[in-house]
Design a protein around this motif. Structure first.
Motif, PDB file in Angstrom:
ATOM      1  N   VAL A 108       0.847  -1.189   0.000  1.00 38.95           N
ATOM      2  CA  VAL A 108       0.000   0.000   0.000  1.00 38.95           C
ATOM      3  C   VAL A 108       0.884   1.241   0.000  1.00 38.95           C
ATOM      4  O   VAL A 108       1.584   1.527   0.984  1.00 38.95           O
ATOM      5  N   ASP A 109       0.861   1.976  -1.112  1.00 34.80           N
ATOM      6  CA  ASP A 109       1.629   3.220  -1.233  1.00 34.80           C
ATOM      7  C   ASP A 109       1.062   3.999  -2.407  1.00 34.80           C
ATOM      8  O   ASP A 109       0.680   3.399  -3.415  1.00 34.80           O
ATOM      9  N   ASP A 110       1.006   5.314  -2.272  1.00 32.73           N
ATOM     10  CA  ASP A 110       0.439   6.104  -3.361  1.00 32.73           C
ATOM     11  C   ASP A 110       1.418   6.325  -4.505  1.00 32.73           C
ATOM     12  O   ASP A 110       1.050   6.882  -5.531  1.00 32.73           O
ATOM     13  N   GLN A 111       2.658   5.878  -4.351  1.00 34.77           N
ATOM     14  CA  GLN A 111       3.658   6.023  -5.415  1.00 34.77           C
ATOM     15  C   GLN A 111       3.908   4.672  -6.073  1.00 34.77           C
ATOM     16  O   GLN A 111       4.388   3.737  -5.440  1.00 34.77           O
ATOM     17  N   ALA A 112       3.578   4.596  -7.345  1.00 34.40           N
ATOM     18  CA  ALA A 112       3.690   3.336  -8.087  1.00 34.40           C
ATOM     19  C   ALA A 112       5.124   2.825  -8.134  1.00 34.40           C
ATOM     20  O   ALA A 112       5.361   1.611  -8.080  1.00 34.40           O
ATOM     21  N   LEU A 113       6.088   3.721  -8.229  1.00 34.05           N
ATOM     22  CA  LEU A 113       7.481   3.283  -8.315  1.00 34.05           C
ATOM     23  C   LEU A 113       7.933   2.602  -7.022  1.00 34.05           C
ATOM     24  O   LEU A 113       8.706   1.645  -7.063  1.00 34.05           O
ATOM     25  N   ILE A 114       7.450   3.098  -5.899  1.00 36.31           N
ATOM     26  CA  ILE A 114       7.806   2.468  -4.627  1.00 36.31           C
ATOM     27  C   ILE A 114       7.179   1.083  -4.533  1.00 36.31           C
ATOM     28  O   ILE A 114       7.833   0.111  -4.118  1.00 36.31           O
ATOM     29  N   ARG A 115       5.921   0.968  -4.947  1.00 34.39           N
ATOM     30  CA  ARG A 115       5.288  -0.359  -4.940  1.00 34.39           C
ATOM     31  C   ARG A 115       6.038  -1.309  -5.862  1.00 34.39           C
ATOM     32  O   ARG A 115       6.253  -2.480  -5.526  1.00 34.39           O
ATOM     33  N   MET A 116       6.476  -0.812  -7.008  1.00 37.62           N
ATOM     34  CA  MET A 116       7.209  -1.653  -7.947  1.00 37.62           C
ATOM     35  C   MET A 116       8.517  -2.133  -7.341  1.00 37.62           C
ATOM     36  O   MET A 116       8.900  -3.306  -7.474  1.00 37.62           O
ATOM     37  N   GLY A 117       9.209  -1.235  -6.650  1.00 38.57           N
ATOM     38  CA  GLY A 117      10.473  -1.619  -6.022  1.00 38.57           C
ATOM     39  C   GLY A 117      10.289  -2.694  -4.969  1.00 38.57           C
ATOM     40  O   GLY A 117      11.034  -3.679  -4.918  1.00 38.57           O
ATOM     41  N   PHE A 118       9.280  -2.516  -4.128  1.00 42.95           N
ATOM     42  CA  PHE A 118       9.006  -3.527  -3.110  1.00 42.95           C
ATOM     43  C   PHE A 118       8.607  -4.850  -3.756  1.00 42.95           C
ATOM     44  O   PHE A 118       9.008  -5.925  -3.300  1.00 42.95           O
ATOM     45  N   THR A 138       9.165 -10.567  -4.675  1.00 44.37           N
ATOM     46  CA  THR A 138       8.909 -11.691  -5.581  1.00 44.37           C
ATOM     47  C   THR A 138      10.165 -12.492  -5.887  1.00 44.37           C
ATOM     48  O   THR A 138      10.075 -13.610  -6.414  1.00 44.37           O
ATOM     49  N   ALA A 139      11.332 -11.959  -5.558  1.00 47.25           N
ATOM     50  CA  ALA A 139      12.580 -12.701  -5.753  1.00 47.25           C
ATOM     51  C   ALA A 139      12.792 -13.737  -4.655  1.00 47.25           C
ATOM     52  O   ALA A 139      13.700 -14.571  -4.755  1.00 47.25           O
ATOM     53  N   GLU A 140      11.943 -13.704  -3.614  1.00 40.20           N
ATOM     54  CA  GLU A 140      12.081 -14.625  -2.480  1.00 40.20           C
ATOM     55  C   GLU A 140      11.082 -15.773  -2.600  1.00 40.20           C
ATOM     56  O   GLU A 140       9.910 -15.559  -2.907  1.00 40.20           O
ATOM     57  N   ASP A 141      11.554 -16.978  -2.332  1.00 42.97           N
ATOM     58  CA  ASP A 141      10.691 -18.154  -2.432  1.00 42.97           C
ATOM     59  C   ASP A 141       9.572 -18.151  -1.397  1.00 42.97           C
ATOM     60  O   ASP A 141       8.520 -18.762  -1.617  1.00 42.97           O
ATOM     61  N   GLY A 194      -1.324  -8.344  -3.844  1.00 39.38           N
ATOM     62  CA  GLY A 194      -2.076  -7.200  -4.340  1.00 39.38           C
ATOM     63  C   GLY A 194      -1.389  -5.892  -4.017  1.00 39.38           C
ATOM     64  O   GLY A 194      -0.411  -5.837  -3.269  1.00 39.38           O
ATOM     65  N   GLU A 195      -1.917  -4.813  -4.615  1.00 40.67           N
ATOM     66  CA  GLU A 195      -1.407  -3.468  -4.376  1.00 40.67           C
ATOM     67  C   GLU A 195      -2.584  -2.515  -4.192  1.00 40.67           C
ATOM     68  O   GLU A 195      -3.678  -2.757  -4.707  1.00 40.67           O
ATOM     69  N   ALA A 196      -2.337  -1.443  -3.437  1.00 37.12           N
ATOM     70  CA  ALA A 196      -3.350  -0.407  -3.246  1.00 37.12           C
ATOM     71  C   ALA A 196      -2.649   0.941  -3.211  1.00 37.12           C
ATOM     72  O   ALA A 196      -1.507   1.049  -2.760  1.00 37.12           O
ATOM     73  N   PRO A 217      -4.412 -10.797   3.348  1.00 32.26           N
ATOM     74  CA  PRO A 217      -2.953 -10.961   3.381  1.00 32.26           C
ATOM     75  C   PRO A 217      -2.448 -11.275   4.780  1.00 32.26           C
ATOM     76  O   PRO A 217      -3.112 -10.989   5.783  1.00 32.26           O
ATOM     77  N   ASP A 218      -1.271 -11.857   4.841  1.00 28.18           N
ATOM     78  CA  ASP A 218      -0.622 -12.086   6.133  1.00 28.18           C
ATOM     79  C   ASP A 218      -0.032 -10.785   6.662  1.00 28.18           C
ATOM     80  O   ASP A 218      -0.076 -10.515   7.862  1.00 28.18           O
ATOM     81  N   VAL A 219       0.555  -9.997   5.754  1.00 29.50           N
ATOM     82  CA  VAL A 219       1.236  -8.754   6.125  1.00 29.50           C
ATOM     83  C   VAL A 219       0.850  -7.656   5.148  1.00 29.50           C
ATOM     84  O   VAL A 219       0.776  -7.893   3.934  1.00 29.50           O
ATOM     85  N   VAL A 220       0.601  -6.470   5.675  1.00 31.09           N
ATOM     86  CA  VAL A 220       0.355  -5.288   4.847  1.00 31.09           C
ATOM     87  C   VAL A 220       1.505  -4.313   5.058  1.00 31.09           C
ATOM     88  O   VAL A 220       1.816  -3.944   6.202  1.00 31.09           O
ATOM     89  N   LEU A 221       2.172  -3.924   3.961  1.00 30.18           N
ATOM     90  CA  LEU A 221       3.142  -2.829   4.027  1.00 30.18           C
ATOM     91  C   LEU A 221       2.361  -1.556   3.775  1.00 30.18           C
ATOM     92  O   LEU A 221       1.880  -1.327   2.662  1.00 30.18           O
ATOM     93  N   MET A 222       2.233  -0.706   4.799  1.00 31.49           N
ATOM     94  CA  MET A 222       1.296   0.416   4.762  1.00 31.49           C
ATOM     95  C   MET A 222       2.018   1.762   4.830  1.00 31.49           C
ATOM     96  O   MET A 222       2.626   2.106   5.847  1.00 31.49           O
ATOM     97  N   ASP A 223       1.930   2.515   3.748  1.00 30.64           N
ATOM     98  CA  ASP A 223       2.409   3.895   3.777  1.00 30.64           C
ATOM     99  C   ASP A 223       1.468   4.706   4.664  1.00 30.64           C
ATOM    100  O   ASP A 223       0.287   4.386   4.787  1.00 30.64           O
TER     101      ASP A 223
END
Length: 227
Positions: free
Chosen positions: A9-19, A24-27, A33-35, A50-56
């Protein structure tokens, strides 16, 4: 191994893309989803569980603090990690009071990000109780000083009445940000016994982790700001 399901969850698409690229590189990680704001975060969380939400926190419309409260009220098994720009700022503090299990700086190293997600998914906190105590002391003006709190609060909080004398001592020690080893040394107990007591205290008080115990200890006046 069942992967940890993460909502970004972040209003900046580039930050969501980076995360997303890091996770996704981790097994053992899956971005489900994204918001882009708090309102859509709640909608996504309801649908995806979800198990965990990364929340801006700083988002237009419904901010991350309010969204954290709403998500955790409906999905108590979900964990929230607050994303903030500045270490120990009032937004991270507010996020912890809203029920988040920790906070991360947006420029955190990938290894720290992954460790934090794994930690909260396992039921632990992603910020140490000592850091939480420092935050509470920094923003002590926002906390009651007479043993009352905005909620049921104070030393008369009905949740505290369920604690035994020993559990109340353990709760007070948690409020100081002490580790299990430090609590064991203070009360001349084994660390295994302390771990059992801590689990009972968290269970009786309906708290997710030790960080929430520190917050409650301050809000009820069991812990006092230094000085």
């Amino acid at each position: 191994m069942t992967p940890v399901r993460v909502l970004l969850v972040d209003d900046q698409a580039l930050i969501r893309m980076g995360f997303r690229m890091i996770l996704t590189a981790e097994d053992d990680m899956e971005v489900v989803g994204e918001a882009h704001d708090g309102a859509s975060a709640l909608v996504q969380a309801r649908a995806l569980r979800p198990d965990v939400v990364l929340m801006d926190v700083r988002m237009p419309g419904t901010d991350g603090i309010r969204a954290t409260e709403q998500v955790l009220a409906e999905l108590p098994d979900t964990r929230v990690l607050i994303l903030t720009t500045f270490d120990l700022d009032e937004y991270a503090f507010a996020g912890l009071r809203a029920g988040a299990s920790g906070f991360l700086l947006k420029d955190a190293r990938p290894a720290d990000l992954l460790a934090a997600i794994r930690s909260v998914a396992a039921g632990d906190a992603a910020v140490s109780p000592r850091v939480t105590r420092r935050m509470l002391e920094m923003f002590a003006d926002d906390l009651p000083t007479d043993g009352t709190s905005p909620g049921p609060g104070g030393q008369d909080d009905p949740r505290l009445a369920d604690l035994t004398a020993r559990e109340h001592e353990i709760f007070a020690a948690l409020g100081e940000g002490l580790s299990n080893a430090e609590i064991a040394e203070r009360f001349v107990l084994s660390e295994a016994t302390v771990k059992t007591h801590v689990g009972r205290v968290l269970g009786k008080l309906g708290l997710r982790d030790r960080v929430q115990a520190v917050v409650l200890a301050y809000e009820t006046g069991v812990a006092k700001p230094a000085g």
